[in-house]
Design a protein around this motif. Structure first.
Motif, PDB file in Angstrom:
ATOM      1  N   ASN A  23       5.355  -1.298   0.449  1.00 17.18           N
ATOM      2  CA  ASN A  23       4.531  -0.313  -0.255  1.00 17.18           C
ATOM      3  C   ASN A  23       5.232   1.032  -0.372  1.00 17.18           C
ATOM      4  OD1 ASN A  23       2.509  -2.137  -0.612  1.00 17.18           O
ATOM      5  ND2 ASN A  23       1.279  -1.428   1.132  1.00 17.18           N
ATOM      6  N   TYR A  27       5.911   2.959  -3.817  1.00 17.44           N
ATOM      7  CA  TYR A  27       5.322   4.291  -4.025  1.00 17.44           C
ATOM      8  C   TYR A  27       6.388   5.365  -4.224  1.00 17.44           C
ATOM      9  CZ  TYR A  27       2.825   8.635  -3.197  1.00 17.44           C
ATOM     10  OH  TYR A  27       2.325   9.915  -3.324  1.00 17.44           O
ATOM     11  N   LEU A  56      -3.807   4.228  -1.806  1.00 18.94           N
ATOM     12  CA  LEU A  56      -2.955   3.107  -1.383  1.00 18.94           C
ATOM     13  C   LEU A  56      -3.103   2.837   0.122  1.00 18.94           C
ATOM     14  CD1 LEU A  56      -0.793   1.001  -1.936  1.00 18.94           C
ATOM     15  CD2 LEU A  56       0.944   2.799  -1.768  1.00 18.94           C
ATOM     16  N   GLN A  60      -4.209  -0.547   1.788  1.00 14.02           N
ATOM     17  CA  GLN A  60      -3.301  -1.204   2.736  1.00 14.02           C
ATOM     18  C   GLN A  60      -4.040  -1.672   3.984  1.00 14.02           C
ATOM     19  OE1 GLN A  60       0.933   0.314   3.458  1.00 14.02           O
ATOM     20  NE2 GLN A  60      -0.029   0.866   5.393  1.00 14.02           N
ATOM     21  N   THR A  65      -1.286  -4.965  -1.271  1.00  6.18           N
ATOM     22  CA  THR A  65       0.021  -4.361  -1.533  1.00  6.18           C
ATOM     23  C   THR A  65      -0.105  -3.355  -2.679  1.00  6.18           C
ATOM     24  OG1 THR A  65       0.668  -6.006  -3.188  1.00  6.18           O
ATOM     25  CG2 THR A  65       1.157  -6.503  -0.879  1.00  6.18           C
ATOM     26  N   ALA A  66       0.951  -2.540  -2.837  1.00 10.91           N
ATOM     27  CA  ALA A  66       0.954  -1.541  -3.913  1.00 10.91           C
ATOM     28  C   ALA A  66       0.897  -2.218  -5.276  1.00 10.91           C
ATOM     29  CB  ALA A  66       2.209  -0.671  -3.806  1.00 10.91           C
TER      30      ALA A  66
END
Length: 224
Positions: A23, A27, A56, A60, A65-66
């Protein structure tokens, strides 16, 4: 009371440490791409990045997940977000450019002045050569700054191998600009009225530019 932009960035840096490796990579690519748009309002950029990071982190905790949160096409989403952000004022953009130019000029003069300083040799400055060198340096810095922002945006969502290629190209550009500087210094015959400067003048000028850049940055940050 508005939270200073510097504080928003600090919070972002701290919270990013809580992301998983996957992630975090997703990001941070997103973050680099959006921050590379300095024509957009800096505060708006940092607020939206922090908001997305908080979202996010919450997702999480639920094992997402992102990619599941923001999708598999982060560039498309980032472009939509950038388009929705307000534009930065010309005054703020100009201040940012001046800060970068003063920083680069500072390191340039320090690099040029350190040898005369060590050898304690006074320098003869030719005004014609000085003007040409200054114009070439400004043009080189403009190209360099433009290239850095283009590279950051272009490479943000590429895999690590392709990012390395971009970094190598960036290095070649830096070496090229440095070589151009040396060419002007040694290949072009000095011309124009001349004057003498002390061996510490050029190095001192570099220190002055770096100090001015630092103070200018502090003043700029205090206004956001």
């Amino acid at each position: 009371m508005k939270v200073p932009v510097k504080e928003l960035i600090r919070q972002n840096n701290e919270k990013r440490k809580l992301l998983t490796k996957e992630n975090q990579e997703y990001y941070e690519n997103f973050l680099v791409y959006i921050r590379a748009n300095f024509s957009r309002d800096e505060r708006a950029i940092e607020e939206v990045l922090l908001e997305m990071l908080d979202h996010l982190l919450e997702a999480q905790k639920e094992g997402k997940t992102a990619k599941e949160v923001f999708g598999k096409n982060p560039k498309e989403l980032a472009d939509e977000i950038i388009a929705s952000l307000p534009k930065e004022s010309w005054k703020r953009q100009l201040e940012f450019i001046v800060e970068i130019i003063m920083t680069l000029f500072g390191w340039y003069f320090i690099a040029r002045g350190i040898v005369p300083l060590i050898q304690k040799e006074d320098q003869t400055i030719y005004s014609g050569t000085l003007v040409v060198s200054g114009l070439l340096l400004i043009a080189s810095l403009a190209v360099l700054i433009h290239f850095v922002f283009v590279l950051l945006k272009k490479e943000a969502f590429k895999d690590r191998r392709k990012k390395k290629v971009g970094t190598i190209l960036y290095g070649i550009l830096i070496v090229g600009l440095f070589a151009l500087s040396l060419y002007v210094k040694f290949a072009i015959h000095p011309f124009g009225p001349s004057f003498e400067t002390s061996y510490y003048s050029i190095f001192g000028l570099g220190c002055f530019f770096l100090l001015a850049s630092y103070l200018f940055k502090k003043m700029r940050e205090s206004q956001t």
